[in-house]
Design an enzyme around this catalytic site. Structure first.
Site, PDB file in Angstrom:
ATOM      1  N   ASN A   9      -0.384 -15.193  -1.460  1.00 30.74           N
ATOM      2  CA  ASN A   9      -0.040 -13.928  -1.238  1.00 30.74           C
ATOM      3  C   ASN A   9       1.442 -13.978  -1.121  1.00 30.74           C
ATOM      4  O   ASN A   9       1.410 -13.320   0.322  1.00 30.74           O
ATOM      5  CB  ASN A   9      -0.293 -12.307  -1.372  1.00 30.74           C
ATOM      6  CG  ASN A   9       0.273 -11.170  -2.631  1.00 30.74           C
ATOM      7  OD1 ASN A   9       1.411 -11.487  -2.343  1.00 30.74           O
ATOM      8  ND2 ASN A   9       0.144  -9.716  -1.668  1.00 30.74           N
ATOM      9  N   TRP A  10       2.213 -14.860  -2.027  1.00 31.72           N
ATOM     10  CA  TRP A  10       3.680 -14.782  -1.354  1.00 31.72           C
ATOM     11  C   TRP A  10       5.017 -13.644  -0.842  1.00 31.72           C
ATOM     12  O   TRP A  10       5.495 -13.974   0.030  1.00 31.72           O
ATOM     13  CB  TRP A  10       4.146 -16.059  -1.480  1.00 31.72           C
ATOM     14  CG  TRP A  10       3.540 -17.464  -0.967  1.00 31.72           C
ATOM     15  CD1 TRP A  10       2.912 -17.536  -0.253  1.00 31.72           C
ATOM     16  CD2 TRP A  10       3.724 -18.760  -2.024  1.00 31.72           C
ATOM     17  NE1 TRP A  10       1.776 -18.679  -0.527  1.00 31.72           N
ATOM     18  CE2 TRP A  10       2.679 -19.135  -1.350  1.00 31.72           C
ATOM     19  CE3 TRP A  10       4.150 -19.144  -3.353  1.00 31.72           C
ATOM     20  CZ2 TRP A  10       2.880 -20.640  -1.954  1.00 31.72           C
ATOM     21  CZ3 TRP A  10       4.414 -20.392  -3.495  1.00 31.72           C
ATOM     22  CH2 TRP A  10       3.531 -21.609  -2.776  1.00 31.72           C
ATOM     23  N   LYS A  11       4.396 -12.784  -2.147  1.00 31.95           N
ATOM     24  CA  LYS A  11       5.387 -11.699  -1.730  1.00 31.95           C
ATOM     25  C   LYS A  11       6.471 -11.674  -2.208  1.00 31.95           C
ATOM     26  O   LYS A  11       7.258 -12.340  -2.906  1.00 31.95           O
ATOM     27  CB  LYS A  11       4.907 -10.371  -0.669  1.00 31.95           C
ATOM     28  CG  LYS A  11       3.582 -10.910  -0.348  1.00 31.95           C
ATOM     29  CD  LYS A  11       3.113  -9.580   1.102  1.00 31.95           C
ATOM     30  CE  LYS A  11       1.920  -9.350   1.646  1.00 31.95           C
ATOM     31  NZ  LYS A  11       1.398  -7.921   2.001  1.00 31.95           N
ATOM     32  N   HIS A  99      -1.528  -4.180  -6.073  1.00 31.50           N
ATOM     33  CA  HIS A  99      -1.693  -4.563  -4.581  1.00 31.50           C
ATOM     34  C   HIS A  99      -1.099  -2.972  -4.599  1.00 31.50           C
ATOM     35  O   HIS A  99      -0.085  -1.925  -4.272  1.00 31.50           O
ATOM     36  CB  HIS A  99      -0.715  -5.189  -4.632  1.00 31.50           C
ATOM     37  CG  HIS A  99      -0.158  -5.739  -2.983  1.00 31.50           C
ATOM     38  ND1 HIS A  99       0.487  -5.410  -2.547  1.00 31.50           N
ATOM     39  CD2 HIS A  99      -0.940  -7.037  -2.177  1.00 31.50           C
ATOM     40  CE1 HIS A  99       0.125  -5.684  -1.450  1.00 31.50           C
ATOM     41  NE2 HIS A  99      -0.737  -6.163  -1.248  1.00 31.50           N
ATOM     42  N   GLU A 101       1.477  -2.367  -2.072  1.00 31.90           N
ATOM     43  CA  GLU A 101       2.338  -2.153  -1.808  1.00 31.90           C
ATOM     44  C   GLU A 101       2.944  -1.489  -3.220  1.00 31.90           C
ATOM     45  O   GLU A 101       3.930  -0.731  -2.843  1.00 31.90           O
ATOM     46  CB  GLU A 101       3.467  -3.486  -1.682  1.00 31.90           C
ATOM     47  CG  GLU A 101       2.571  -3.739   0.631  1.00 31.90           C
ATOM     48  CD  GLU A 101       2.401  -5.726   0.578  1.00 31.90           C
ATOM     49  OE1 GLU A 101       3.263  -6.265  -0.645  1.00 31.90           O
ATOM     50  OE2 GLU A 101       1.895  -5.530   1.511  1.00 31.90           O
ATOM     51  N   GLU A 171      -8.935  -4.229   0.092  1.00 30.00           N
ATOM     52  CA  GLU A 171      -7.641  -4.667   1.306  1.00 30.00           C
ATOM     53  C   GLU A 171      -7.381  -3.135   1.930  1.00 30.00           C
ATOM     54  O   GLU A 171      -6.265  -2.726   1.168  1.00 30.00           O
ATOM     55  CB  GLU A 171      -6.659  -5.204   0.580  1.00 30.00           C
ATOM     56  CG  GLU A 171      -6.170  -6.384   0.212  1.00 30.00           C
ATOM     57  CD  GLU A 171      -4.808  -7.175   0.390  1.00 30.00           C
ATOM     58  OE1 GLU A 171      -4.627  -7.591   1.095  1.00 30.00           O
ATOM     59  OE2 GLU A 171      -3.889  -6.281  -0.829  1.00 30.00           O
ATOM     60  N   GLY A 177      -0.792  -6.806   6.788  1.00 28.40           N
ATOM     61  CA  GLY A 177       0.225  -7.280   7.915  1.00 28.40           C
ATOM     62  C   GLY A 177       0.530  -6.638   8.989  1.00 28.40           C
ATOM     63  O   GLY A 177       2.076  -7.188   9.656  1.00 28.40           O
ATOM     64  N   SER A 218      -4.305  -8.964   7.119  1.00 25.46           N
ATOM     65  CA  SER A 218      -4.293  -9.812   8.511  1.00 25.46           C
ATOM     66  C   SER A 218      -5.654 -10.808   8.259  1.00 25.46           C
ATOM     67  O   SER A 218      -5.798 -10.725   9.622  1.00 25.46           O
ATOM     68  CB  SER A 218      -4.338  -8.571   9.229  1.00 25.46           C
ATOM     69  OG  SER A 218      -3.056  -8.058   8.944  1.00 25.46           O
ATOM     70  N   GLY A 240       0.509 -12.989   5.079  1.00 26.34           N
ATOM     71  CA  GLY A 240       1.159 -13.375   6.548  1.00 26.34           C
ATOM     72  C   GLY A 240       0.932 -15.013   6.233  1.00 26.34           C
ATOM     73  O   GLY A 240       1.534 -16.308   6.801  1.00 26.34           O
TER      74      GLY A 240
HETATM   75  P1  PGA Z   1      -1.873  -9.891   5.259  1.00 27.45           P
HETATM   76  O1  PGA Z   1      -1.436  -9.441   3.546  1.00 27.45           O
HETATM   77  O2  PGA Z   1      -2.339 -11.222   5.189  1.00 27.45           O
HETATM   78  O3  PGA Z   1       0.035  -9.808   5.672  1.00 27.45           O
HETATM   79  O4  PGA Z   1      -1.738  -8.771   6.209  1.00 27.45           O
HETATM   80  C1  PGA Z   1      -2.671  -9.487   2.798  1.00 27.45           C
HETATM   81  C2  PGA Z   1      -2.165  -8.743   1.741  1.00 27.45           C
HETATM   82  O5  PGA Z   1      -0.870  -7.627   1.712  1.00 27.45           O
HETATM   83  O6  PGA Z   1      -2.001  -9.262   0.235  1.00 27.45           O
END
Ligand code: PGA
Length: 261
Positions: A9-11, A99, A101, A171, A177, A218, A240
């Site tokens: 997931n490159w956001k 997601h 976010e 998640e 993150g 993470s 990340g």
């Molecule tokens: P992260 O993100 O690996 O940076 O914690 C995961 C995600 O938001 O899907």
């Protein structure tokens, strides 16, 4: 041997040219490994503005392309939205929905996530449905109830047909993150709970064959084995650690080693 998903997931971290460079680096490194890595399913979820170029760059490499969000209608007066049909035409095979976010910053609701999931299935795209509790919800002892209700709501209109696949990504929102994942035993227990919830609505063989439950938050090459060592965990959704080709492919290689062991 299990099917194990590694989903990047490159956001909103990369512009299209950076996305293409990373996609090509991943494909190049992975091409040396993939022949001895049956069962490893690699997907990179690029931002909508990069999806077309990334899909073109990854054509024929065995690395699938996904988007990070979509709308629930294919076409119409929906300013600013992205058509799932267009994503498919551009070469997407999957799409993240719900997601945390988007739930947090854009007010995405369970109902919207359900509609998006249904739209993706209608088009034969693989939904990657994110669920997970906040820290407060966990502290209040509501973790299980929150996750169960998110899973039920997201799938309320979903009828996977044929060999269609659905990924549920557990998640925990408060570790995304942060560099600090939850305890793998904890995650495995949540995966069992999610599967039990799926079995309420689908026959066991459908749950086994067509659903994958992955962990996100993470995840990286240092903790991968402790997560995927649990049979309940079918892969990882990686933020990340997916932004560096060598790290992401290292994760895929470790997953393949686990599968081959
Ligand atoms: P992260 O993100 O690996 O940076 O914690 C995961 C995600 O938001 O899907």
């Amino acid at each position: 041997m299990r099917d194990l998903h590694l989903i990047a997931n490159w956001k909103m971290q990369l512009d299209p040219s950076e996305s293409v460079i990373l996609a090509k680096d991943i494909a190049r490194l992975w091409s040396a490994e993939s022949a001895v890595a049956p069962g490893i399913r690699m997907t990179v979820c690029a931002s909508s503005v990069a999806v077309a170029e990334v899909a073109a760059a990854l054509k024929g490499t065995g690395v699938a392309v996904g988007a990070q969000d979509c709308f629930w209608e294919d076409k119409g007066a929906y300013t600013g939205e992205t058509s799932p049909l267009t994503l498919k035409t551009l070469g997407c095979e999957a799409c993240i929905v719900g997601h945390s976010e988007r739930r947090q910053f854009l007010g995405e609701t369970d109902e919207m996530i359900s509609r998006k999931t249904t739209a993706l299935l209608r088009l034969g795209l693989m939904p990657i449905i994110c669920v997970g509790e906040t820290y407060e919800e966990r502290q209040q002892g509501r973790r299980d109830a929150v996750v169960i209700s998110q899973v039920r709501a997201a799938l309320s209109g979903a009828r996977p047909v044929g060999t269609q696949r659905i990924v549920i990504a557990y998640e925990p929102r408060w570790v995304i993150g942060t560099g600090q994942a939850v305890e793998p035993d904890d995650a495995a227990a949540m995966h069992r709970l999610i599967r039990e919830t799926l079995r309420e609505n689908y026959p066991s063989d459908v749950v086994e064959r067509q659903f994958a439950v992955v962990y996100g938050g993470s995840a990286d090459s240092r903790n991968l084995v402790s997560f995927l060592g649990h049979q309940e965990i079918d892969g990882l959704l990686v933020g990340g650690a997916s932004l560096k080709a060598d790290e992401f492919v290292r994760m895929a290689r470790l997953a393949a080693d686990l599968n081959n062991a």
